[in-house]
Write an enzyme that holds these catalytic residues in place. Structure first.
Site, PDB file in Angstrom:
ATOM      1  N   ARG A  53       0.839  -1.207   0.000  1.00 32.06           N
ATOM      2  CA  ARG A  53       0.000   0.000   0.000  1.00 32.06           C
ATOM      3  C   ARG A  53       0.861   1.238   0.000  1.00 32.06           C
ATOM      4  NH1 ARG A  53      -2.883   0.934   4.703  1.00 32.06           N
ATOM      5  NH2 ARG A  53      -4.318   2.330   3.656  1.00 32.06           N
TER       6      ARG A  53
ATOM      7  N   LYS B 269       3.967  -7.888  11.773  1.00 36.11           N
ATOM      8  CA  LYS B 269       3.197  -8.029  10.541  1.00 36.11           C
ATOM      9  C   LYS B 269       3.410  -9.398   9.889  1.00 36.11           C
ATOM     10  CE  LYS B 269       2.170  -5.771   6.170  1.00 36.11           C
ATOM     11  NZ  LYS B 269       1.895  -4.487   5.561  1.00 36.11           N
TER      12      LYS B 269
ATOM     13  N   ARG C 235      -0.955   3.395  13.954  1.00 33.98           N
ATOM     14  CA  ARG C 235      -0.167   2.522  14.829  1.00 33.98           C
ATOM     15  C   ARG C 235      -0.643   2.655  16.262  1.00 33.98           C
ATOM     16  NH1 ARG C 235       1.513   1.495  10.665  1.00 33.98           N
ATOM     17  NH2 ARG C 235       3.602   1.464   9.822  1.00 33.98           N
TER      18      ARG C 235
HETATM   19  C1  BTN Z   1       0.864  -4.069   2.214  1.00 36.52           C
HETATM   20  O1  BTN Z   1       1.055  -4.632   3.285  1.00 36.52           O
HETATM   21  O2  BTN Z   1       1.167  -2.879   2.040  1.00 36.52           O
HETATM   22  C2  BTN Z   1       0.231  -4.840   1.098  1.00 36.52           C
HETATM   23  C3  BTN Z   1       1.107  -5.950   0.616  1.00 36.52           C
HETATM   24  C4  BTN Z   1       0.466  -6.734  -0.517  1.00 36.52           C
HETATM   25  C5  BTN Z   1       1.426  -7.720  -1.133  1.00 36.52           C
HETATM   26  C6  BTN Z   1       0.765  -8.615  -2.135  1.00 36.52           C
HETATM   27  S1  BTN Z   1       1.825  -9.930  -2.645  1.00 36.52           S
HETATM   28  C7  BTN Z   1       0.714 -10.334  -3.935  1.00 36.52           C
HETATM   29  C8  BTN Z   1       0.236  -9.036  -4.519  1.00 36.52           C
HETATM   30  N1  BTN Z   1       1.191  -8.539  -5.506  1.00 36.52           N
HETATM   31  C9  BTN Z   1       1.759  -7.402  -5.123  1.00 36.52           C
HETATM   32  O3  BTN Z   1       2.613  -6.780  -5.783  1.00 36.52           O
HETATM   33  N2  BTN Z   1       1.280  -7.024  -3.948  1.00 36.52           N
HETATM   34  C10 BTN Z   1       0.301  -7.953  -3.423  1.00 36.52           C
END
Ligand code: BTN
Length: 270
Positions: A69, A128, A268
């Site tokens: 994100r 996380k 947080r």
């Molecule tokens: C976050 O925590 O900010 C979101 C992470 C999301 C990761 C997943 S892995 C599969 C899909 N492909 C990506 O490039 N991102 C999501």
């Protein structure tokens, strides 16, 4: 880095099982496993822009440019993490709360102790475990949802400074599924995929017809922030008080009760 063949093998071995379990819930869903891709979300968004709106589960043994994100990278080592995206032609009356529904379904499939850190992180003991990236594209006047999920299987060996941080907020250290009690170290990427996808598809179907409101109780049972003093990336502080039926965070501040939309901020515990 080369992708260990056993990672690809573990995923392809489960692809048939996942496909079979998906058909009653989402007929026509295609399961595709790739050895390497920049990002499963990026790939499905690319396909959507080219007019693709069929239901697909895209799994990658390795992502070379995984995205999180707010423009952050998502790093996962092959075999030590699971990365997949679902591309689905969804048509809910209201889209709010979609990423929270994904979190509920994934957390419930993983472990009773997994908590949800609003809006879309999965935590275990304040660390996380997994992240969710939901994007949508307009294809021939219809919305196509790309739901990306990244799960740490082994605890990444990043130093603390490289933990996940929001603007001005303390970093959060990562943790792997294998660190959780009774989890053992034998749940590979393919088995984790098979454990998560059926419930996730069922939840997305239900979300499409009933919205987030019917998931509020399930979210609340795993809410990592409820009752805690939290700080937002926009500087606000308050006590988190759960979520509204539209998925926004309830925040009790000195100025009164406020609601926070998921796109606005990072949050947080203090
Ligand atoms: C976050 O925590 O900010 C979101 C992470 C999301 C990761 C997943 S892995 C599969 C899909 N492909 C990506 O490039 N991102 C999501």
């Amino acid at each position: 880095m080369t992708t260990p063949p056993q990672v690809l093998l573990a995923l392809t071995r489960q692809a048939e099982t996942v496909w079979q379990s998906s058909q009653p819930v989402w007929p026509g869903l295609v399961v595709e496993v790739l050895p390497r891709i920049d990002s499963t979300n990026t790939e499905l968004m690319r396909r959507a822009r080219e007019g693709q709106r069929d239901p697909v589960l895209l799994v990658a043994a390795e992502q070379t440019a995984g995205r999180g994100r707010q423009g952050k990278p998502w790093v996962g080592e092959p075999g030590a993490s699971l990365a997949f995206s679902l591309g689905l032609p969804l048509a809910p009356a209201d889209w709010s709360g979609l990423s929270l529904v994904v979190g509920v379904a994934v957390a419930e499939a993983l472990h009773p102790e997994v908590r949800l850190k609003w809006p879309n992180d999965l935590w275990w003991q304040g660390r996380k475990l997994a992240g969710i990236l939901v994007e949508t594209a307009l294809v021939a006047q219809n919305r196509y949802a790309v739901v990306g999920v990244g799960i740490n299987l082994q605890t990444p060996s990043w130093p603390a400074e490289q933990g996940v941080s929001g603007a001005g907020l303390a970093p959060v250290l990562p943790v792997g599924l294998h660190a959780l009690p009774d989890q053992g170290t034998d749940l590979d990427a393919g088995q984790t995929l098979a454990a998560v996808v059926p419930g996730l598809l069922r939840a997305l179907r239900r979300f499409e017809t009933e919205g987030f409101a019917v998931f509020v109780d399930r979210f609340s049972q795993r809410d990592a922030l409820s009752g805690q003093v939290v700080r937002l990336s926009d500087g606000r502080e308050g006590v988190a008080g759960g979520v509204e039926p539209d998925g926004s965070l309830i925040l009790h501040t000195p100025e009164g009760r406020r609601t926070v939309l998921s796109g606005e901020v990072s949050v947080r515990p203090c």
